[in-house]
Write a protein that holds these residues in place. Structure first.
Motif, PDB file in Angstrom:
ATOM      1  N   PRO A   1      -4.327 -22.278 -49.489  1.00  7.00           N
ATOM      2  CA  PRO A   1      -5.400 -22.984 -50.444  1.00  7.00           C
ATOM      3  C   PRO A   1      -6.011 -21.817 -51.209  1.00  7.00           C
ATOM      4  O   PRO A   1      -6.272 -20.564 -50.741  1.00  7.00           O
ATOM      5  CB  PRO A   1      -6.107 -23.615 -49.557  1.00  7.00           C
ATOM      6  CG  PRO A   1      -5.851 -22.961 -48.117  1.00  7.00           C
ATOM      7  CD  PRO A   1      -4.571 -22.435 -48.300  1.00  7.00           C
TER       8      PRO A   1
ATOM      9  N   ASP B   1       3.080 -25.590 -56.889  1.00  7.89           N
ATOM     10  CA  ASP B   1       1.764 -24.973 -56.919  1.00  7.89           C
ATOM     11  C   ASP B   1       0.859 -26.113 -57.685  1.00  7.89           C
ATOM     12  O   ASP B   1       1.455 -26.616 -58.693  1.00  7.89           O
ATOM     13  CB  ASP B   1       1.686 -23.660 -57.474  1.00  7.89           C
ATOM     14  CG  ASP B   1       2.429 -22.641 -56.947  1.00  7.89           C
ATOM     15  OD1 ASP B   1       2.592 -22.679 -55.918  1.00  7.89           O
ATOM     16  OD2 ASP B   1       2.820 -21.567 -57.811  1.00  7.89           O
TER      17      ASP B   1
ATOM     18  N   ARG C   1       9.265 -23.762 -55.282  1.00  6.54           N
ATOM     19  CA  ARG C   1       7.888 -23.769 -54.875  1.00  6.54           C
ATOM     20  C   ARG C   1       7.235 -24.762 -55.703  1.00  6.54           C
ATOM     21  O   ARG C   1       7.402 -24.693 -56.933  1.00  6.54           O
ATOM     22  CB  ARG C   1       7.415 -22.401 -54.728  1.00  6.54           C
ATOM     23  CG  ARG C   1       6.103 -22.029 -54.182  1.00  6.54           C
ATOM     24  CD  ARG C   1       5.253 -21.029 -54.428  1.00  6.54           C
ATOM     25  NE  ARG C   1       5.080 -20.875 -55.983  1.00  6.54           N
ATOM     26  CZ  ARG C   1       5.623 -19.879 -56.665  1.00  6.54           C
ATOM     27  NH1 ARG C   1       6.623 -19.153 -56.282  1.00  6.54           N
ATOM     28  NH2 ARG C   1       5.067 -19.879 -58.020  1.00  6.54           N
TER      29      ARG C   1
ATOM     30  N   PRO D   1       3.216 -18.974 -46.369  1.00  3.12           N
ATOM     31  CA  PRO D   1       3.073 -20.180 -46.325  1.00  3.12           C
ATOM     32  C   PRO D   1       2.484 -20.845 -47.154  1.00  3.12           C
ATOM     33  O   PRO D   1       1.794 -20.572 -48.394  1.00  3.12           O
ATOM     34  CB  PRO D   1       2.694 -20.487 -44.885  1.00  3.12           C
ATOM     35  CG  PRO D   1       1.569 -19.308 -44.935  1.00  3.12           C
ATOM     36  CD  PRO D   1       2.143 -18.053 -45.765  1.00  3.12           C
ATOM     37  N   VAL D   2       2.036 -22.336 -47.029  1.00  2.00           N
ATOM     38  CA  VAL D   2       1.105 -22.899 -48.035  1.00  2.00           C
ATOM     39  C   VAL D   2      -0.426 -22.249 -47.978  1.00  2.00           C
ATOM     40  O   VAL D   2      -0.938 -21.792 -47.030  1.00  2.00           O
ATOM     41  CB  VAL D   2       0.779 -24.477 -47.566  1.00  2.00           C
ATOM     42  CG1 VAL D   2       0.318 -24.692 -46.122  1.00  2.00           C
ATOM     43  CG2 VAL D   2      -0.042 -25.210 -48.383  1.00  2.00           C
TER      44      VAL D   2
ATOM     45  N   LEU E   1      -3.507 -25.210 -54.367  1.00  2.00           N
ATOM     46  CA  LEU E   1      -2.614 -24.799 -53.251  1.00  2.00           C
ATOM     47  C   LEU E   1      -1.389 -24.044 -53.955  1.00  2.00           C
ATOM     48  O   LEU E   1      -0.893 -24.607 -54.957  1.00  2.00           O
ATOM     49  CB  LEU E   1      -2.244 -26.207 -52.477  1.00  2.00           C
ATOM     50  CG  LEU E   1      -3.131 -27.041 -51.676  1.00  2.00           C
ATOM     51  CD1 LEU E   1      -2.525 -28.350 -51.175  1.00  2.00           C
ATOM     52  CD2 LEU E   1      -3.620 -26.243 -50.705  1.00  2.00           C
ATOM     53  N   TYR E   2      -1.212 -23.036 -53.467  1.00  2.00           N
ATOM     54  CA  TYR E   2       0.115 -22.250 -53.525  1.00  2.00           C
ATOM     55  C   TYR E   2       1.065 -22.724 -52.598  1.00  2.00           C
ATOM     56  O   TYR E   2       0.867 -22.623 -51.340  1.00  2.00           O
ATOM     57  CB  TYR E   2      -0.128 -20.667 -53.364  1.00  2.00           C
ATOM     58  CG  TYR E   2       0.947 -19.916 -53.839  1.00  2.00           C
ATOM     59  CD1 TYR E   2       1.273 -19.374 -55.098  1.00  2.00           C
ATOM     60  CD2 TYR E   2       1.708 -19.415 -52.695  1.00  2.00           C
ATOM     61  CE1 TYR E   2       2.365 -18.613 -55.256  1.00  2.00           C
ATOM     62  CE2 TYR E   2       2.599 -18.433 -53.162  1.00  2.00           C
ATOM     63  CZ  TYR E   2       3.187 -17.948 -54.137  1.00  2.00           C
ATOM     64  OH  TYR E   2       4.163 -17.366 -54.685  1.00  2.00           O
ATOM     65  N   ASN E   3       2.293 -22.825 -52.816  1.00  2.00           N
ATOM     66  CA  ASN E   3       3.330 -23.324 -52.179  1.00  2.00           C
ATOM     67  C   ASN E   3       2.841 -24.704 -51.586  1.00  2.00           C
ATOM     68  O   ASN E   3       2.921 -24.804 -50.098  1.00  2.00           O
ATOM     69  CB  ASN E   3       3.841 -22.168 -51.032  1.00  2.00           C
ATOM     70  CG  ASN E   3       4.872 -22.749 -50.357  1.00  2.00           C
ATOM     71  OD1 ASN E   3       5.965 -23.553 -50.615  1.00  2.00           O
ATOM     72  ND2 ASN E   3       5.277 -21.695 -49.456  1.00  2.00           N
ATOM     73  N   ALA E   4       2.661 -25.622 -52.264  1.00  2.00           N
ATOM     74  CA  ALA E   4       1.819 -26.857 -51.574  1.00  2.00           C
ATOM     75  C   ALA E   4       2.666 -27.579 -50.640  1.00  2.00           C
ATOM     76  O   ALA E   4       2.224 -28.195 -49.760  1.00  2.00           O
ATOM     77  CB  ALA E   4       1.596 -27.936 -52.875  1.00  2.00           C
ATOM     78  N   TYR E   5       4.017 -27.807 -50.679  1.00  2.25           N
ATOM     79  CA  TYR E   5       4.879 -28.449 -49.405  1.00  2.25           C
ATOM     80  C   TYR E   5       5.317 -27.188 -48.397  1.00  2.25           C
ATOM     81  O   TYR E   5       6.205 -27.616 -47.694  1.00  2.25           O
ATOM     82  CB  TYR E   5       5.746 -29.363 -50.035  1.00  2.25           C
ATOM     83  CG  TYR E   5       6.956 -28.641 -50.973  1.00  2.25           C
ATOM     84  CD1 TYR E   5       8.007 -28.043 -50.387  1.00  2.25           C
ATOM     85  CD2 TYR E   5       6.739 -28.769 -52.237  1.00  2.25           C
ATOM     86  CE1 TYR E   5       9.087 -27.464 -51.170  1.00  2.25           C
ATOM     87  CE2 TYR E   5       7.719 -28.284 -52.981  1.00  2.25           C
ATOM     88  CZ  TYR E   5       8.737 -27.651 -52.625  1.00  2.25           C
ATOM     89  OH  TYR E   5       9.650 -26.956 -53.477  1.00  2.25           O
ATOM     90  N   ASN E   6       4.816 -26.162 -48.353  1.00  5.51           N
ATOM     91  CA  ASN E   6       5.023 -25.190 -47.348  1.00  5.51           C
ATOM     92  C   ASN E   6       6.419 -24.848 -47.030  1.00  5.51           C
ATOM     93  O   ASN E   6       6.890 -24.895 -46.244  1.00  5.51           O
ATOM     94  CB  ASN E   6       4.482 -25.736 -46.085  1.00  5.51           C
ATOM     95  CG  ASN E   6       4.304 -24.649 -45.048  1.00  5.51           C
ATOM     96  OD1 ASN E   6       4.165 -23.338 -45.357  1.00  5.51           O
ATOM     97  ND2 ASN E   6       4.456 -24.962 -43.700  1.00  5.51           N
ATOM     98  N   ARG E   7       7.095 -24.494 -48.245  1.00  5.25           N
ATOM     99  CA  ARG E   7       8.406 -24.277 -48.449  1.00  5.25           C
ATOM    100  C   ARG E   7       8.672 -22.677 -47.922  1.00  5.25           C
ATOM    101  O   ARG E   7       8.046 -21.780 -48.190  1.00  5.25           O
ATOM    102  CB  ARG E   7       8.980 -24.086 -49.715  1.00  5.25           C
ATOM    103  CG  ARG E   7      10.119 -23.090 -49.944  1.00  5.25           C
ATOM    104  CD  ARG E   7      11.399 -23.992 -49.145  1.00  5.25           C
ATOM    105  NE  ARG E   7      12.722 -23.311 -49.767  1.00  5.25           N
ATOM    106  CZ  ARG E   7      13.926 -23.453 -49.381  1.00  5.25           C
ATOM    107  NH1 ARG E   7      14.292 -24.572 -48.552  1.00  5.25           N
ATOM    108  NH2 ARG E   7      14.938 -22.894 -49.629  1.00  5.25           N
TER     109      ARG E   7
END
Length: 777
Positions: free
Chosen positions: A769, A710, A708, A766-767, A731-737
């Protein structure tokens, strides 16, 4: 006592006797922040000519010997301007030294001394650095910040529980102003109960544990609350997606007494979404309600230069309720609900006193309580068709009353001795049930189980030479429950060797015992768990650990490097059969259900490089580890990996100051997927519709890897009324892993008969914000 430790303590007292004949000047006192009056822990006090020095203890106190009044002292702390003290013979001791903060200050000597003196496997993370890290929905978390360091990993996605060097979360001793905190989870584990705005320091010990700590196998996390500003009133208000925060602090009597109160409450964002009531047209519906709060408060009063009193309080609580309701033909509403509520309360009363230039003492009274409740309520048709409200509440908890006495003795600059006594009365309430169901009983008066613990310890820090330091200690613990007494000595030993070129080599050995066991309900995944004491059937767990480390500092640039390896052995561990539901045990005997007498082993290599000075600050940490368990009743008596055994664990943190207003921060985490027990085959049952899974080996599979990114940014603002403020976004989990939360076994059917079984990964976060605003005043 073991012979090596007898030699160490003979050396120790020989040093005291030798130094007692020399005539030197002793200077003692405390070091504080000039702006707030906060006591500074770990400040450096050094002799200008000889270069020898000491550090302040957890109460900001120091004692140092100088060979002549002509010498002068240098007092410093990272991020503060140093103070030089002269004319030592004319001073009135104890001193009260105040340091002022400074920007871009490279405290080279302090940094070197700290690395040399600290035991292997210990670290501290500055609170301001923790606050800068991007986090889930902007909620900064102290424990998750520790997970970015080597040897520390988390469980499932979002969990704040820490798995340290092959241990489990219940094997971490977590102290808040010296009081133990049993459950550290808010929101089912997505972040911890510790409010960073109320904290002054966070220290982690995972290797050579100082002898003043005991009672857990894996680690010690020691958190100290702020004292409160004794110069001026101030505070801050924080608004976020998940909760709102308010902190107030200020003097009660300027320069003598102060307070701090800090609280958080969930009223917006995710909590509001979970609280929405859904009412479909069919006349049935459901509610999901979750709320939490926590409150920290601390008051302190400096009676005089030698005496001070502290009072600390924490209270936090989580409430979760899931309800299904329907409207009957006569228009009345009925409801069936299950709930899970849990919380902690701690209180600490401390008194510190300087008895002499060389003797400091602190006395503490402690209280800690943890409660966990599982509720089940529904309405049924009673006598004559009248609805009856039925309930069943099962509670599990533990409460502690305790006292601590510790003396810090400073006979010489080369020797620091801590010795003391800890006494605790535990009261356990395992699975206390109250119900009005037919056939069930009310045992609210049953289940109170007392236990008593007494610990004596001595802890020494000895400078054998200018380059070699020895940390030696011994803790003797006694635990009594149900007429059974357990007695265990716990030796501790650490050696720090300073090498040329700012290198240092450390090694440590420690023995730990744990008299408590945590039972977590596998069938209910939020916060229902119970702490139980050791018994005749379930004896205390024990661990020993050996670790070796190599360290290097680059003083000018602020880079630091560390490499540690460790080996660990554990015995008398417990586990329980898969699917065990402890809410269903009621008053049953838990120690007949659990699987006992397990052993464990772990080993690992931990690497870290960090930069702590300048506009760019960050760290890179990597851990290669292996942790296994073995039980006679599991896995055919063969070794198997523990659930959260992660072979590879990598983390990266970075922060950059962009001008005077913006700071950019990012974190990246990669972890090998944790283990999981998967079925190897399935057979049809007699009805031909429901397959029966066949399991063989425990933890025979692994989840997909977890990673992940961030990212976050903080902008410093000034309001129209000249108040400071901060705007944070990220953004948490910026690339939506799609990180796995758990694996779901799906049964495929044809004409209602099972034809195949597939495994589906279930992901949760998910991602996301986030945005937050903090106003300081």
């Amino acid at each position: 006592m073991n012979q090596p430790f007898a030699i160490v303590f003979a050396l120790l007292f020989g040093l005291i006797a030798q130094r007692s004949f020399s005539q030197k000047l002793t200077i003692s006192g405390t070091v504080r922040d000039a702006m707030s009056g906060e006591l500074l822990i770990g400040a450096s006090i050094s002799d200008s000519i000889s270069g020898t020095g000491v550090h302040t203890n957890a109460y900001g106190f120091f004692s140092i010997e100088v060979p002549s009044p002509d010498h002068y002292l240098k007092v410093g702390y990272v991020g503060y301007l140093p103070v030089y003290i002269k004319n030592l013979s004319t001073l009135s001791v104890p001193l009260e030294i105040k340091l002022s903060q400074a920007n871009n200050l490279n405290e080279i000597n302090i940094r070197e001394n700290k690395i040399l003196r600290s035991p292997i496997g210990s670290l501290s993370i500055p609170i301001d650095r923790i606050k800068a890290l991007p986090a889930l929905l902007g909620e900064v978390d102290v424990l998750k910040a520790l997970s970015y360091t080597p040897g520390v990993s988390t469980g499932t996605e979002g969990s704040a529980g820490l798995y340290i060097r092959g241990g489990t979360p219940d094997q971490n001793l977590i102290l808040l102003d010296e009081a133990p905190v049993y459950n550290v989870m808010h929101l089912g584990g997505f972040f911890s109960v510790f409010n960073p705005n109320s904290l002054k320091s966070v220290d982690l010990y995972k290797g050579a544990f100082p002898a003043r700590y005991g009672g857990r196998l894996a680690s010690v996390i020691d958190l100290t609350m702020k004292d409160g500003n004794n110069q001026k009133f101030g505070g801050e208000v924080g608004l976020g997606l998940l909760n709102q925060k308010l902190t107030l602090e200020g003097p009660i009597i300027k320069n003598k007494a102060s307070f701090i109160i800090s609280g958080r409450v969930s009223t917006l964002g995710l909590t509001s979404l979970l609280s929405l009531r859904k009412k479909p047209s069919s006349g049935t519906g459901e509610d999901r309600v979750y709320r939490f709060y926590d409150l920290n408060a601390k008051f302190n009063y400096q009676i005089n230069k030698t005496d001070q009193v502290y009072v600390s309080v924490y209270n936090g609580y989580d409430r979760f309720k899931y309800a299904e309701w329907s409207i009957t033909n006569n228009g009345k509403e009925t409801e069936t609900a299950v709930g899970n509520n849990w919380g902690n309360t701690t209180a600490t009363l401390r008194y510190s006193k300087v008895f002499s230039q060389k003797l400091f003492a602190r006395f503490a009274l402690l209280y800690s309580k943890y409660t966990s409740e599982y509720t089940n309520n529904f309405e049924d048709q009673g006598v004559n068709g009248q609805p009856a409200s039925l309930y069943r509440n099962t509670n599990a908890g533990v409460s502690d009353w305790g006292g601590k006495i510790q003396f810090d003795y400073f006979p010489t600059n080369q020797l620091n001795i801590k010795f003391g006594l800890d006494a605790t009365r535990h009261s356990f309430s395992p699975f206390v049930t109250k119900s009005n169901y037919n056939g069930l009983f009310d045992d609210t008066k049953e289940g109170q189980l007392p236990a008593y613990q007494l610990d004596l310890y001595v802890d020494s820090d000895i400078a054998l030479t200018s380059r070699i330091r020895l940390n030696a200690g011994l803790r003797n613990s006694l635990y009594k429950v149900k007429g059974r007494t357990f007695y265990n000595p716990e030796p501790r030993l650490g050696i720090n060797w300073s090498l040329p070129g700012n290198w240092s080599l450390k090694t440590g050995y420690s023995v730990m015992n744990q008299y408590l066991h945590l039972l977590t309900n596998n069938g209910f995944g939020f916060g229902y768990d119970a702490w139980l004491p050791s018994t005749d059937k379930v004896v205390p767990s024990r661990a020993n650990q050996l670790s070796v480390g190599l360290y290097k500092t680059f003083p000018v640039s602020g880079w630091e490097f560390s490499l540690e390896v460790y080996a660990k052995r554990m015995k008398n561990l417990i586990d329980y059969p898969d699917g065990t539901n402890f809410t269903g045990l009621l008053a049953g005997s838990w120690d007949d259900v659990v699987i006992k007498n397990g052993i464990g082993r772990g080993k690992g290599m931990e690497f870290m490089i960090s930069k702590n000075l300048g506009k760019f600050k960050g760290s890179f940490a990597y851990t290669l580890s292996k942790s296994e368990r073995k039980f006679s009743g599991i896995n055919d008596k063969n070794w198997y990996p523990m659930k959260y055994d992660r072979r590879h664990n990598l983390s990266l943190t970075a922060g950059y100051l962009l001008g005077k207003k913006w700071s950019l921060n990012t974190t990246f985490v990669y972890q090998t997927g944790h283990t999981v027990t998967l079925p190897e085959a399935a057979t049809l049952t007699e009805n031909g519709f429901d397959p029966k899974f066949i399991y063989n080996n425990r933890n025979n599979g692994r989840m997909p890897s977890f990673h992940r990114l961030d990212i976050g940014a903080v902008k410093s603002l000034t309001t129209a009324r000249k108040r400071k403020a901060e705007l944070s976004l990220g953004l948490y989990n910026a690339y939506n892993r799609n990180n796995p939360l758990y694996l779901d076994l799906k049964i495929q059917r044809s004409n209602f008969k099972p034809t195949a079984i597939s495994i589906k990964q279930v992901s949760f976060l998910p991602v996301l914000p986030y945005i937050g605003y903090t106003l300081k005043f």
